[in-house]
Design an enzyme around this catalytic site. Sequence first.
Site, mmCIF file in Angstrom:
data_model
loop_
_atom_site.group_PDB
_atom_site.id
_atom_site.type_symbol
_atom_site.label_atom_id
_atom_site.label_comp_id
_atom_site.label_asym_id
_atom_site.label_seq_id
_atom_site.Cartn_x
_atom_site.Cartn_y
_atom_site.Cartn_z
ATOM 1 N N TYR A 22 59.471 15.903 -8.185
ATOM 2 C CA TYR A 22 59.082 15.215 -6.983
ATOM 3 C C TYR A 22 58.801 15.555 -5.443
ATOM 4 C CZ TYR A 22 59.140 11.706 -2.786
ATOM 5 O OH TYR A 22 58.414 10.303 -2.003
ATOM 6 N N PHE A 74 30.307 12.201 8.623
ATOM 7 C CA PHE A 74 30.476 11.899 7.506
ATOM 8 C C PHE A 74 30.512 10.600 7.473
ATOM 9 C CE2 PHE A 74 32.591 10.581 2.905
ATOM 10 C CZ PHE A 74 30.866 10.013 2.193
ATOM 11 N N ASP A 75 30.172 9.240 6.637
ATOM 12 C CA ASP A 75 30.532 7.840 6.977
ATOM 13 C C ASP A 75 32.569 7.918 7.491
ATOM 14 O OD1 ASP A 75 31.330 7.830 4.671
ATOM 15 O OD2 ASP A 75 29.698 6.257 4.342
ATOM 16 N N ASP A 121 34.997 19.973 7.732
ATOM 17 C CA ASP A 121 35.124 19.131 6.855
ATOM 18 C C ASP A 121 35.094 20.176 5.208
ATOM 19 O OD1 ASP A 121 34.753 17.034 4.870
ATOM 20 O OD2 ASP A 121 33.317 15.811 6.524
ATOM 21 N N ALA A 158 33.675 19.009 1.932
ATOM 22 C CA ALA A 158 34.089 19.032 0.342
ATOM 23 C C ALA A 158 33.029 19.614 -0.688
ATOM 24 C CB ALA A 158 33.202 17.848 1.097
ATOM 25 N N LYS A 215 34.938 16.737 -4.973
ATOM 26 C CA LYS A 215 33.190 17.436 -4.803
ATOM 27 C C LYS A 215 33.268 18.676 -5.409
ATOM 28 C CE LYS A 215 32.106 13.830 -2.141
ATOM 29 N NZ LYS A 215 32.780 13.677 -0.596
ATOM 30 N N HIS A 254 26.855 -2.174 1.955
ATOM 31 C CA HIS A 254 26.248 -2.388 1.274
ATOM 32 C C HIS A 254 27.133 -2.098 -0.525
ATOM 33 C CE1 HIS A 254 27.981 1.705 2.623
ATOM 34 N NE2 HIS A 254 28.221 2.248 1.219
HETATM 35 C C1 LIG Z 1 32.621 12.971 0.220
HETATM 36 C C2 LIG Z 1 33.117 13.246 1.605
HETATM 37 C C3 LIG Z 1 34.945 12.977 2.594
HETATM 38 C C4 LIG Z 1 35.410 11.903 1.772
HETATM 39 O O1 LIG Z 1 35.835 11.962 0.964
HETATM 40 P P1 LIG Z 1 36.760 11.119 0.055
HETATM 41 O O2 LIG Z 1 37.146 11.966 -1.156
HETATM 42 O O3 LIG Z 1 35.328 10.120 -0.784
HETATM 43 O O4 LIG Z 1 37.557 10.623 -0.069
HETATM 44 C C5 LIG Z 1 34.245 13.557 3.983
HETATM 45 N N1 LIG Z 1 33.633 14.088 4.356
HETATM 46 C C6 LIG Z 1 32.845 14.702 3.554
HETATM 47 C C7 LIG Z 1 31.374 14.946 3.730
HETATM 48 C C8 LIG Z 1 32.216 14.072 1.525
HETATM 49 O O5 LIG Z 1 31.005 14.095 1.751
#
Ligand SMILES: *Cc1c(COP(=O)(O)O)cnc(C)c1O
Length: 460
Positions: free
Chosen positions: A72, A124-125, A214, A216, A257, A449
């Site tokens: 843990y 990103f959204d 950010d 990813a 990613k 969507h």
């Molecule tokens: C996928 C993504 C996120 C969010 O990550 P999740 O693992 O889907 O929660 C944030 N920023 C970017 C650029 C992404 O491609």
Amino acid sequence: MNLPFAESWRIKMVEPIRTSTREEREQWIKEAHYNVFQLPAEQVYIDLLTDSGTGAMSDRQWSAMMMGDESYAGARSFFRMKDMITRLTGFEYVIPTHQGRAAENVLFSALVKEGDIVPGNSHFDTTKGHIESRRATALDCTIAEAKNTELDHPFKGNVDLALLEDVLRENGDKIPFIIVTITNNTAGGQPVSMANLKGVRALADKYGKPVVLDSARFAENAYFIKTREEGYADKTIKEITREMFDQADAMTMSAKKDAIVNMGGFIATRRPDWYEAAKCYCIPFEGYLTYGGMNGRDMEALAVGLDENTEFDNLHTRIHQVQFLASLLDEYGVPYQRPAGGHAIFIDASKVLTNVPKEEFPAQTLTVELYKEAGIRGCEIGYILADRDPVTRENRFGGLDLMRLAIPRRTYTDNHMRVIAAALRNVYERRDSITRGYAITEEAPLMRHFTVKLAPLAEQ
Ligand SMILES: *Cc1c(COP(=O)(O)O)cnc(C)c1O
């Protein structure tokens, strides 16, 4: 004779996939109300819905999973993951989270407050969502070139530095940090140059602001710097990665990613004050500080994935495949966001289905056509995704209407790319006969969507 290109791996485990008949697919997509999110995955032949969490792990990653320490607190697996992140980024403080949006939630809980402005390049959204839900503003400062799909530009993800400086000068006191997304997902997986990252850093220093990446697809971004930016051809991906993170104070990461795991994420930073502040939100939202929503085995796989995917050969194989698909589309004349991005091809539906009125959702129509043609599942990044204006409740037709074909990492072969391109060519060749699209019959007020239900406006 030069030898042709080939993948930097061979295959030791396979997962069967099945083709289907057009009659079956017509029935299935009808049952799914013409929304590909509603299709059971078994009804899909080649799944390009997303590159998130859909990659194939390596033998090294699978074997690392057996070494998972599920304690843990203080699990060995956490320290292995942390050491890898520190080695690649220079960031000493690491907080695991169950995925990328959770990293945003934890970090932004500590940093973003009502009335703030967070400038960046096409947030990103989920990033935007976590800023706006705190009644702050996500301000897009992407270069204007990103909006022209036909224009070739090596770093279409770049921040417009003049615009950023205006914002910093006028609203400096409201800005908790600048966020740069590498690669710029929303603009089509387009990279940000090292020169641009350094430009952002210089402005941040001038105005005393921190920078968050950010991250990813940071490894794909490093690949583009190596192959496109002057002065980086002889540097390794790991050297470039380190130089990218040297320009920042912290990162959020969706490990689904570029760490090639099915689930996972983290925050990393060089700032002890940010670490202390974020800690308090990790525990209630994600879990204790050395697991944050992840299994020990998943942190092991994540560490190995980061190591492997910051090697040139692995990235070269991946980007080469995306570019191979793009080259076939070039041959067939199918229009897409140029140049091809790191993780996906974005087809410009407004230039394909010119007879379908925008009110009938051309990119969604194209997505359904491609599914019916060959069982290939793309994803609409267009007028349905754009939702309605929160005030007028009108559909938003101002942006681009694209169909995204996201390529999972190490999952499909170039033969699958040939099938995708051929299916798209077939749809493209009969594009003039497609004159009607879809009407919405049911929709959620936000992020419609995923669950929207549609009805065809032509006889099927
Ligand atoms: C996928 C993504 C996120 C969010 O990550 P999740 O693992 O889907 O929660 C944030 N920023 C970017 C650029 C992404 O491609």
